[in-house]
Design a protein around this motif. Sequence first.
Motif, PDB file in Angstrom:
ATOM      1  N   ALA A 136      -0.945  -0.793  -6.649  1.00  0.00           N
ATOM      2  CA  ALA A 136      -0.596  -0.994  -5.245  1.00  0.00           C
ATOM      3  C   ALA A 136       0.581  -0.090  -4.915  1.00  0.00           C
ATOM      4  N   TYR A 137       0.450   0.699  -3.858  1.00  0.00           N
ATOM      5  CA  TYR A 137       1.556   1.577  -3.505  1.00  0.00           C
ATOM      6  C   TYR A 137       2.074   1.231  -2.105  1.00  0.00           C
ATOM      7  N   SER A 138       3.365   1.476  -1.917  1.00  0.00           N
ATOM      8  CA  SER A 138       4.026   1.098  -0.673  1.00  0.00           C
ATOM      9  C   SER A 138       5.159   2.073  -0.393  1.00  0.00           C
TER      10      SER A 138
ATOM     11  N   PHE B  48       2.451   7.734   3.758  1.00  0.00           N
ATOM     12  CA  PHE B  48       1.855   8.826   4.514  1.00  0.00           C
ATOM     13  C   PHE B  48       2.298  10.193   3.980  1.00  0.00           C
ATOM     14  N   THR B  49       3.290  10.212   3.105  1.00  0.00           N
ATOM     15  CA  THR B  49       3.764  11.469   2.522  1.00  0.00           C
ATOM     16  C   THR B  49       3.097  11.804   1.192  1.00  0.00           C
TER      17      THR B  49
ATOM     18  N   SER C 152      -7.218   4.117   0.978  1.00  0.00           N
ATOM     19  CA  SER C 152      -6.016   4.430   1.761  1.00  0.00           C
ATOM     20  C   SER C 152      -5.711   3.360   2.800  1.00  0.00           C
ATOM     21  N   ALA C 153      -6.726   2.694   3.296  1.00  0.00           N
ATOM     22  CA  ALA C 153      -6.504   1.665   4.316  1.00  0.00           C
ATOM     23  C   ALA C 153      -5.688   0.501   3.770  1.00  0.00           C
TER      24      ALA C 153
END
Length: 115
Positions: A23-25, A29-30, A73-74
């Motif tokens: 899980a990424y946070s 967007f970069t 990505s969503a």
Amino acid sequence: QVQLVESGGGLVQPGGSLRLSCAYSGRVFTITAWGWFRQAPGNQRERVALMTRDDFTTYADSVKGRFTISRDSANNMMWLQMTRLEPEDTAVYYCYSVASGYENWGQGIQVTVSS
């Protein structure tokens, strides 16, 4: 800054399958590349799989045809589906990303392949 958290590791028998999740946070967007690395005791960390923003993927020769990297990505999720696991796949697996030119790493998760 991007934060990465792995899950799904554990003990599996040779020939079995396992799916790792990441899980990424943060400033997602970069991100321009996502990947998985692993490090076995006494070995250097090696790249297992890499996926770019346009979904180009590469794999280490040792896992080609057995491992598959994917992402959503969503929902800011990435996975590594591992099949036909071998004792040589035993390692700590790390989730990885490149964002704004910087590398980001998860804390690592143990995968042990043993009977």
